[in-house]
Write an enzyme that holds these catalytic residues in place. Structure first.
Site, PDB file in Angstrom:
ATOM      1  N   CYS A  53       0.832  -1.206   0.000  1.00 60.37           N
ATOM      2  CA  CYS A  53       0.000   0.000   0.000  1.00 60.37           C
ATOM      3  C   CYS A  53       0.872   1.264   0.000  1.00 60.37           C
ATOM      4  O   CYS A  53       2.037   1.234   0.434  1.00 60.37           O
ATOM      5  CB  CYS A  53      -0.888   0.036   1.232  1.00 60.37           C
ATOM      6  SG  CYS A  53      -2.212  -1.183   1.236  1.00 60.37           S
ATOM      7  N   GLU A  55       0.687   3.943   1.880  1.00 59.72           N
ATOM      8  CA  GLU A  55       1.082   4.413   3.215  1.00 59.72           C
ATOM      9  C   GLU A  55       2.291   3.647   3.715  1.00 59.72           C
ATOM     10  O   GLU A  55       3.224   4.214   4.287  1.00 59.72           O
ATOM     11  CB  GLU A  55      -0.079   4.214   4.203  1.00 59.72           C
ATOM     12  CG  GLU A  55      -1.355   4.968   3.861  1.00 59.72           C
ATOM     13  CD  GLU A  55      -2.310   4.155   2.996  1.00 59.72           C
ATOM     14  OE1 GLU A  55      -1.841   3.418   2.086  1.00 59.72           O
ATOM     15  OE2 GLU A  55      -3.529   4.273   3.205  1.00 59.72           O
ATOM     16  N   CYS A  84      -6.313   1.198   4.934  1.00 58.87           N
ATOM     17  CA  CYS A  84      -6.762  -0.151   5.288  1.00 58.87           C
ATOM     18  C   CYS A  84      -6.280  -0.506   6.702  1.00 58.87           C
ATOM     19  O   CYS A  84      -5.448   0.187   7.297  1.00 58.87           O
ATOM     20  CB  CYS A  84      -6.234  -1.161   4.273  1.00 58.87           C
ATOM     21  SG  CYS A  84      -4.487  -1.552   4.462  1.00 58.87           S
TER      22      CYS A  84
END
Ligand code: THU
Length: 131
Positions: A53, A55, A84
């Site tokens: 992801c 992040e 998430c």
């Protein structure tokens, strides 16, 4: 560094996303206490679960460059999506003792919302719980 500037950097990072399978590019910009910004995007893989992801890309870049304390992260998606669950846990680790890290989510139309990581991951598992 203003929130708007951080959102713009996340938006630029989104341009680099490798979202070959989902078609859902994500950009992140993580502001360290030093003032330095670490950007990230999602990087997908033909073996789908190996996807990283945006992040987490940003956090891993930052920590690997010696920064471990952060003020805020901006995340830009087409829908203004929130991080998430896995990314919330990763962000909580480096989000300050009280989970005060600010998480700014923004869409492509200039709409944004701001939370603390503590709000996004209430009663989360934290390093101090290891004893
Ligand atoms: N994704 C992120 O980059 N960050 C999140 O917090 C949610 C999901 C990515 C993973 C995948 O590449 C795409 O968005 C669709 O799930």
């Amino acid at each position: 560094m203003t929130d708007l500037e951080l959102i713009r950097l996340a938006d630029q990072a989104r341009e680099e996303a490798y979202a070959a399978y989902s078609g859902f590019p994500v950009g992140a910009a993580l502001l360290g206490r030093s003032g330095k910004v670490y950007t990230g995007c999602n990087v997908e893989n033909a073996a789908y679960p190996l996807t990283t992801c945006a992040e987490r890309t940003a956090v891993v870049k930052a920590v690997s460059e010696g920064e471990r304390e952060f003020e805020a992260i901006a995340v830009v998606t087409a829908t203004g999506a929130t991080p998430c669950g896995s990314c919330r846990q990763i962000l909580r680790e480096f989000g300050g003792p009280q989970g005060e890290l600010r998480v700014i989510v923004a869409d492509l139309d200039g709409n944004s919302n701001t939370f603390t990581i503590r709000e996004l991951l209430p009663h989360g598992f934290t390093p101090d719980q290891l004893g």
